[in-house]
Write a protein that holds these residues in place. Sequence first.
Motif, short mmCIF file in Angstrom:
data_model
loop_
_atom_site.label_atom_id
_atom_site.label_comp_id
_atom_site.label_asym_id
_atom_site.label_seq_id
_atom_site.Cartn_x
_atom_site.Cartn_y
_atom_site.Cartn_z
N THR A 171 12.68 32.88 76.81
CA THR A 171 13.53 32.89 78.00
C THR A 171 13.30 31.66 78.85
OG1 THR A 171 13.50 35.31 78.01
CG2 THR A 171 14.12 34.22 80.05
N ARG A 172 12.04 31.26 79.03
CA ARG A 172 11.75 30.06 79.83
C ARG A 172 12.30 28.80 79.17
NH1 ARG A 172 7.10 33.21 80.63
NH2 ARG A 172 6.04 32.28 78.83
N ASN B 224 15.99 28.75 79.84
CA ASN B 224 16.30 28.32 81.20
C ASN B 224 16.16 26.80 81.34
OD1 ASN B 224 16.87 30.89 82.14
ND2 ASN B 224 14.76 31.30 82.73
N ARG C 117 8.48 33.45 76.63
CA ARG C 117 8.48 32.01 76.31
C ARG C 117 9.88 31.55 75.90
NH1 ARG C 117 4.95 29.10 71.50
NH2 ARG C 117 5.68 26.95 71.90
N GLY D 244 12.57 35.00 84.29
CA GLY D 244 11.49 34.58 83.40
C GLY D 244 10.18 35.30 83.62
#
Length: 223
Positions: free
Chosen positions: A123-124, A127, A121, A113
């Motif tokens: 990607t976070r 996750n 954003r 991230g």
Amino acid sequence: QQVGDVVHRLVRQEAQRLGLDLQELASGGLDDGDALAGHQAVVRLVVAERERDEVFAAWLTSLRIFLLLVAGLALLVGAVAYWMGRSIVAPLNRLIAATDGIARGELDVQLPGNSTGEIGRLTRVFNMMAGRLRRGSVEVESARRALEEKNRQLELLAVTDGLTGLYNRKKLDEILADQFARFRRHRRPFALLMLDLDNFKSINDSYGHVAGDEVLKVVAATL
């Protein structure tokens, strides 16, 4: 010779435009003052002659500048494409591959991230979603195992005696029916052993039902 012809043609055209007679000028009929007197514009034609090597060198210089500009533009486009590949395309490919993994049931995915902007954003958020799916999967698996254990206990309670842990009458009927079916199919004999505790009623009368239950437990453990 070619330069002279070009100059002569240009002079003749300009003289015609101004209404001058070249033969009269050439014969001296008009001097410079008379030739220019009635005309408000004076045209001066300057012809410059340059060497072929000089002209070719100037053309080569222009060509080199053009090629340098094209090469610089190509490098700039390549650098922009490389930056877009590293900052946009590659993270998107990793995100797509991780999404495919989750669709296949692989919940242990974790993307780096460290990206910035909208890709970082996204990607976070991905996750976070994967983490919640992992926790939910663990909880579901734990609940499934607990439910299986409860079902096993219920099945055991349904066919066993709560005091001795031996099979009850219901289970005994199922076992006898199965054994008789085997006998009819394979003609294989089987044995049935029945036990009876002598004077068990006197134990209950003399020591109480609690003592009688303990005797039943010891006999069942022995069997």
